[in-house]
Design a protein around this motif. Structure first.
Motif: not given
Length: 814
Positions: A249, A281, A284
């Motif tokens: 992240n 990831k 996103h």
């Protein structure tokens, strides 16, 4: 030119048992077992000759996994083949991915003893040495082997399903902005520098920043290719991967892309669990990055060989809103990615089609091939207008169209069933010269396109038939099946038919293990052969055996019941001496119902058929004289059957024309009542109403029976003749079998359409020709209501249509 990479490594060398010999890191030391006269390539010689070093580097791209395996080249016939995506060669079979082969110049490399050792590296860090499993993956192409001696044939057959579709990326510099180029890597890293990085990972693991982790991945991916297996088995590298997942992240988009590039360079297995985290990831990040970055990420996933449906679904949703922003290079690259992923929303594909029209004048021929392949692989259609535009582009410069692009364009014409006459004409001119230099998979696609488009070009088919027998061993089961099907469908036998068919039938026998994995291919082979009147009894017996039938139903991705039924029915008629396996009655009934439902629905939806059926019933005397059914159900189409007696009069043989519940009505059809003087007087005086009403009310149970009895023996020859009485008795089932006439002539009336013939001709296709052949064997006369005769008549008068049908039926009977 020898494909040998020698690199100087720091430290000492340790060996482990392995068949190939090693090149040691001592500059002036000769290899084991060589004399002073031998020509020895050493690390010093290579490093001192910059031209040779540069050449060797060009021949070994960074993605190659090349082990140091020197061997002797013999004159100019020897060749070294390095697999682009795998270093493993198995004896007697091709590698999973095709290799690139480079002919060797006359350079002798010292032969080495069989007891030599493979090069390994020692290190103070754990996990940085070749394991025995890794070492065993290295193998060589033995000089003088059949594979090495067939270099020319292999060059023709070599096809890289991964790299070849990406050739278009080299045509415009804009593609570099959103595609992965394996030649672009970080600065080359030495082994000692790699060891130092891994040492830092172990020591500073808790303090590494996300940017540092990404940088370490990039640098480690620049290690020599032969060190990648060592790196992937290292505990320190595993720790680095864990750190990347832990800090996922904290990475920005460029860092994530950099790490993904490193994964590609290092050959991370596509099934690795950490890739799930990276896919999530990137899902996103879709709405936060540019189109170029999204295309690059999709391209990297493709290079890894990993399917990412979640990422692509979100990516395509983004494109549905931003599709108008796509440049020409982005559009072509996107279509390539869609094709390789085999998934695409149809609403997006329609939008991309409009962009193709926008850029159509700027697209080059190779990009046209990429567009066609992308739409074909994703099962997305292009409109006829766009396909004709594509055909026009190809026709403008077909001589310079690569064979690969030509095959892809033909695939799309086959998929859309668009008949671009000029394109196919020019194709027929250039194909015979290209076929000998085209791999058998390409030849299969060309042949299949011709059969799907119903275009019989004898020059093309003869070139295929002539080129195939010498290299039939390169055919997959799919290639054999599609080629036999194509020749059978076009109902064409080449001049070398015996050699052609015997070589393919022999190849079927040799490839039986492969046909067991793809049973539908064997059925396709046998049906194609049956169309051409070839019946290999042993193969048919095997295909109809209970074990193979069960295997085909379980393993095949397609419904094979119809194919089995067609084969079984054909053998029953055309092979009277056949005593082998037959299809079970249960499967026969299942296939019959399936095919009849399809045929009935199809024919009843055609106005021209319904018109012909109605007029035949009118001309012959009623529905009992014509029967719409499948005379040969296994041939998958229906006919109108008519039977004539010895005097060429129609017989009322169709007892199914009137349902059982209407039999009583049929019996009352020819009601005859005697007109006596009493009855006339009653009618004239108007007294019959009350009389009959009272009689009916008083004896309601008897009066209908009396009327029926009178109807059974009608009076007055002018109302009912003898033929009518016999017809009524037949339809009511009252005529005993002894009085039924045996037909002298049986007619099978077929209403044909253009799709049953070769394009632009009156030559029947294989299945329909086989059907007529079998009808003749069963004693039927085939009456053809051809589309070029019947369809124009539909606009003419009823009398003209009846006259046409009368001539067809009774002239054919005579």
């Amino acid at each position: 030119m020898a494909l040998v990479i020698c690199r100087r490594f720091p430290g000492s060398f340790c060996g482990m048992p392995s068949p190939p010999a090693l090149i040691k890191n001592h500059v002036n030391k000769k290899l084991l077992g060589q004399t002073s006269e031998d020509c020895v390539l050493t690390a010093k010689m290579i490093s001192s000759d910059t031209r040779m070093a540069a050449t060797l580097k060009l021949l070994k791209p960074l993605r190659y996994r090349a082990f140091c395996n020197p061997f002797t080249y013999i004159a100019t016939q020897s060749v070294a083949c390095w697999n682009m995506r795998s270093c493993t060669w198995r004896k007697g079979q091709d590698s999973p991915e095709n290799s690139l082969c480079h002919p060797a110049k006359k350079v002798n490399i010292c032969s080495t003893s069989a007891s030599g050792r493979i090069l390994t590296i020692s290190s103070t860090l754990p996990g940085l040495e070749f394991s025995r499993a890794s070492a065993s993956k290295a193998s060589t192409l033995k000089p003088g082997s059949p594979r090495a001696m067939r270099v020319d044939e292999e060059d023709v057959e070599t096809f890289d399903s991964f790299e070849d579709p990406r050739v278009f990326l080299q045509l415009r510099p804009e593609y570099q902005l959103h595609s992965y180029n394996r030649s672009e890597t970080c600065q080359p890293l030495s082994v000692s520098e790699g060891e130092l990085i891994l040492h830092k990972v172990t020591v500073y693991q808790d303090n590494l920043q996300p940017q540092i982790i990404a940088d370490y991945f990039c640098k480690l991916s620049s290690l020599p290719a032969e060190q990648h297996p060592v790196l992937l088995s290292s505990a320190s590298f595993a720790l680095l991967c864990q750190l990347s997942v832990k800090n996922i992240n904290l990475f920005d988009a460029p860092d994530l892309i950099s790490i993904l590039k490193a994964f590609v360079s290092l050959g991370i297995p596509h099934s690795h669990s950490m890739l799930d985290v990276f896919e999530t990831k990137f899902c996103h990040k879709v709405w936060e990055v540019s189109l170029d970055q999204l295309l690059l990420v999709a391209d990297l996933w493709r290079y890894l060989g990993r399917r990412v449906p979640r990422f692509l679904k979100i990516f395509f949703s983004y494109l549905n809103l931003h599709w108008k922003e796509l440049s020409l290079s982005q559009l072509i690259h996107l279509i390539y990615i869609i094709g390789e992923s085999r998934q695409a929303p149809q609403d997006l594909m329609k939008k991309l089609e409009s962009l193709i029209l926008k850029y159509i004048d700027l697209i080059n021929l190779e990009e046209v091939g990429t567009i066609c392949l992308g739409f074909f692989k994703s099962s997305s259609s292009l409109s006829e207008f766009v396909m004709r535009k594509i055909g026009d582009l190809a026709c403008a410069d077909m001589q310079h169209l690569s064979s690969y692009a030509l095959v892809n364009i033909l695939k799309m014409f086959r998929f859309t069933h668009v008949d671009h006459v000029n394109f196919m004409k020019q194709f027929g001119q250039i194909a015979p010269q290209r076929i000998p230099s085209l791999g058998v998979q390409g030849v299969m696609h060309l042949t299949l396109a011709c059969s799907a488009l119903r275009i019989l070009d004898e020059g093309v088919m003869n070139a295929v038939a002539a080129s195939l027998p010498p290299r039939v061993a390169y055919c997959r089961s799919k290639d054999v099946a599609k080629i036999l099907w194509s020749f059978g469908t076009l109902n064409y036998k080449p001049p070398n038919a015996e050699e052609f068919y015997s070589s393919l039938i022999n190849e079927i026998h040799r490839k039986m293990p492969e046909f067991n994995r793809y049973p539908e291919h064997l059925l396709t082979c046998l049906l194609g052969l049956a169309f051409s009147e070839y019946f290999p009894i042993e193969l048919i017996d095997f295909a109809l055996s209970p074990g193979f039938v069960r295997l085909a139903q379980e393993r095949s991705k397609f419904e094979v019941t119809k194919e089995l039924y067609t084969l079984d029915g054909t053998v029953g008629i055309e092979c009277p001496d056949y005593r082998g396996n037959r299809l079970s009655s249960h499967l026969q009934q299942k296939a019959l119902e399936m095919l009849w439902n399809l045929a009935r629905k199809d024919m009843n939806s055609k106005p021209e058929f319904l018109e012909a059926l109605f007029l035949l019933e009118t001309m012959l005397g009623g529905p009992q004289y014509v029967k719409h059914h499948m005379i040969l159900p296994h041939t998958r189409s229906s006919d109108l059957e008519v039977q004539l007696d010895g005097n060429m009069k129609p017989l009322p043989f169709n007892r199914e024309a009137t349902p059982t519940e209407d039999v009583a009505k049929l019996r009352l059809k020819h009601v005859g009542i005697s007109l006596t003087d009493d009855l006339m007087n009653q009618l004239l005086k108007g007294k019959s109403g009350g009389h009959l009403q009272g009689e009916t009310e008083s004896d309601s149970g008897q009066q209908p029976m009396k009327l029926e009895e009178e109807a059974a023996i009608p009076m007055g020859g002018s109302l009912c003749n003898t033929a009518d009485r016999l017809e009524a008795m037949e339809m009511a089932g009252l005529c005993p079998p002894a009085c039924r006439q045996v037909p002298q002539v049986k007619l099978a009336i077929q209403l044909t359409n253009k799709n049953q013939y070769c394009y632009g001709s009156r030559d029947l296709l294989g299945l329909h020709n086989m059907k007529r052949r079998q009808l003749n064997q069963l004693g039927y006369h085939v009456v053809e209501l051809s589309h070029w005769e019947w369809l124009p008549l539909l606009k003419r008068t009823r009398l003209e249509k009846l006259a046409f049908l009368h001539e067809k039926v009774f002239t054919s009977a005579l």
